[in-house]
Design a protein around this motif. Structure first.
Motif, PDB file in Angstrom:
ATOM      1  N   SER A  80      64.425  11.219  12.650  1.00  7.03           N
ATOM      2  CA  SER A  80      65.099  10.066  13.206  1.00  7.03           C
ATOM      3  C   SER A  80      64.696   9.944  14.857  1.00  7.03           C
ATOM      4  CB  SER A  80      66.746  10.593  13.417  1.00  7.03           C
ATOM      5  OG  SER A  80      66.648  11.544  14.529  1.00  7.03           O
ATOM      6  N   TYR A 159      72.428   6.837  16.808  1.00 12.25           N
ATOM      7  CA  TYR A 159      72.365   7.493  15.732  1.00 12.25           C
ATOM      8  C   TYR A 159      73.638   8.005  14.789  1.00 12.25           C
ATOM      9  CZ  TYR A 159      71.504  12.431  13.488  1.00 12.25           C
ATOM     10  OH  TYR A 159      71.454  13.512  12.919  1.00 12.25           O
ATOM     11  N   ARG A 452      62.674   3.376  19.319  1.00 10.71           N
ATOM     12  CA  ARG A 452      62.770   3.153  17.964  1.00 10.71           C
ATOM     13  C   ARG A 452      61.314   2.847  17.539  1.00 10.71           C
ATOM     14  NH1 ARG A 452      67.672   0.960  19.088  1.00 10.71           N
ATOM     15  NH2 ARG A 452      67.056  -1.310  18.895  1.00 10.71           N
ATOM     16  N   HIS A 455      58.902   5.363  17.385  1.00 12.22           N
ATOM     17  CA  HIS A 455      59.047   6.390  16.130  1.00 12.22           C
ATOM     18  C   HIS A 455      58.642   5.825  14.706  1.00 12.22           C
ATOM     19  CE1 HIS A 455      61.778   7.735  12.918  1.00 12.22           C
ATOM     20  NE2 HIS A 455      61.469   8.882  13.185  1.00 12.22           N
TER      21      HIS A 455
END
Length: 473
Positions: A80, A159, A452, A455
């Motif tokens: 995540s 999250y 983000r 990621h």
């Protein structure tokens, strides 16, 4: 380090000619820094021109790690954006170095995300709340820690799928708590700041929601009891040790727990006598008397955390007699991720660097805290395994509890910074209004979007076979 940062560092590290400044003079010195670095300049985030490929930086951070464990590290980070952020301290350190810096340096944590705070037992067996992971500690600008902590809260709230309005409320509350606590510490006597601690068993918050505080107290009491049970030898020993043969041995559970070869960990055949002797010398004299009651039995590599995966981390079993074990966690200490941007450590051993930072920042430290160096040239620091160490379970938090937890982290960070830095100068720089709060809140929100994006690039690199990742069951 660019010229501007060097100049500000020199300004912050210089001492007045008289050797003494009043509270008002120190606060005024902090306020004067706003002319050079306005508080509003901390707002927002835009990647610097020529920003390094985040995947390349993470690959570089694997240098010296155990190569067969790196896919586990990357697998954990891929889970995540929140898990990725936990393992990407090196990436954010590079980014923070491109942001405006106040010039006020403290002993920084270096990786102040919310999972690196928690409870643990003092030598007097009280349970306190504090920063509990300082692998990256190094002197650096105070706001770097605050920005990393604030961004971690935004990423955690996203999250947990909290509304954006509530997320902003949590972050602004975090920064306000840090600022107000720093003002408190600025007006306290030096010894009172040093002795201050956050007692989990009697936790109070002067401005928090009473209902949330009561729920937090109940949750804390439950976690303390669980941690106490898990720390007892009667719990740990059968979980980690088997008694087949002449001496007890730590159980293998590859790839997460395994016994090293002598090639991987030189000194295995001699029982690590040289490293243990060096560790013993790093202990205080009165602790050596206690440590000498134990003899070394076994050591195994034990994979821990996210960012530490692939480093030489292990657990050592020592015995003072039947049913009298001591488990020591052995963690490799590498150069801090802040070092390329904040300067090299003054300590010759990276384990010593970590421990010096812990003793400065923490209200209390483990009695067995020490350092050593292996035959392979790797530096290590050592502490008790688990010793009632508690970390928050993010998935268990609702909006109110995360807001309360954020305030506790801010309190602990302000206290840690006030021990090593000039609290009056920091308070003077931040001021009493919302300008600084709003700037850090905006930075944290913008940086969460960068995390983000990074990621997504990371997951794409795994999918395209550029890097290898192993997903655990």
């Amino acid at each position: 380090m660019d010229k501007a940062v060097k100049s500000k560092k020199a300004n912050a590290d210089s001492k007045p000619e008289t050797g003494y400044e009043s509270f008002d003079e120190r606060a005024a010195r902090g306020r004067a820094l706003r002319d050079t670095v306005p508080r509003s300049s901390h707002a927002g985030w835009k990647p610097a021109q020529g920003r390094r490929d985040p995947v390349e930086l993470l690959i570089e951070s694997n240098e010296g790690r155990l190569s067969h464990l790196v896919p586990i590290r990357f697998g954990r980070m891929s889970a995540s954006p929140f898990a990725f952020y936990r393992g990407a301290a090196a990436l954010m350190a590079a980014d923070l170095a491109t942001t405006p810096t106040s010039g006020i340096r403290v002993q920084a944590c270096g990786d102040a995300h919310l999972m690196n705070f928690g409870g643990f037992a003092t030598p007097e067996r009280n349970v306190i709340f504090d920063i509990n992971d300082l692998d990256e500690t190094l002197p650096a600008p105070f706001e770097w820690d605050l920005k990393r902590l604030a961004a971690s809260l935004v990423i955690a709230a996203q999250y947990l799928e909290f509304p954006s309005s509530e997320t902003i409320r949590i972050i602004s509350g975090l920064v306000r708590e840090y600022r107000e606590r720093m003002h408190d510490y600025a007006s306290m006597r030096a010894l009172d700041v040093w002795y201050d601690r956050i007692d989990l068993q009697n936790y109070e918050d002067r401005t928090g929601d009473p209902a949330v505080i009561e729920a937090a107290r109940k949750r804390i009491a439950e976690r303390i009891e669980v941690a106490r049970r898990k720390t007892l030898p009667d719990y740990l020993y059968p979980k980690l040790v088997c008694e087949k043969g002449e001496l007890p041995r730590i159980k293998d559970d590859p790839p997460l727990i395994f016994h090293p070869t002598d090639e991987l960990a030189p000194g295995f055949t001699s029982g690590y006598a040289e490293a243990i002797a060096a560790y013993r010398e790093s202990l205080a004299e009165h602790v050596r008397i206690l440590f000498d009651r134990f003899y070394f039995v076994d050591l195994a590599i034990k994979v821990v955390g996210v960012g530490s995966v692939g480093t030489m981390c292990g657990v050592g079993l020592f015995m003072a007699g039947d049913n009298d074990p001591l488990f020591l966690q052995v963690k490799e200490a590498r150069a801090s991720v802040l070092e390329p941007y904040a300067g090299k450590s003054l300590h010759p051993n990276q384990g010593q660097r970590v421990i010096a930072g812990q003793r400065i920042m923490q209200a209390a430290s483990d009695v067995f805290l020490g350092w050593t160096r292996g035959r392979n040239g790797r530096d290590f620091y050592i502490r008790q395994l688990r010793d009632m160490k508690m970390s928050v379970v993010i998935e268990d938090l609702d909006e109110g509890l995360l807001r309360q937890y954020a305030r506790m982290c801010a309190h602990a960070l302000a206290r840690a910074h006030a021990r090593s830095g000039d609290a009056a100068a920091i308070a003077g720089y931040m001021g009493s209004g919302k300008t600084f709060d709003d700037a850090i809140t905006e930075f944290a929100t913008d940086y969460s979007a960068q995390n983000r994006r990074d990621h997504r690039e990371f997951v794409r690199a795994i999918r395209e076979g550029r890097i290898e990742a192993t997903t655990e069951d």
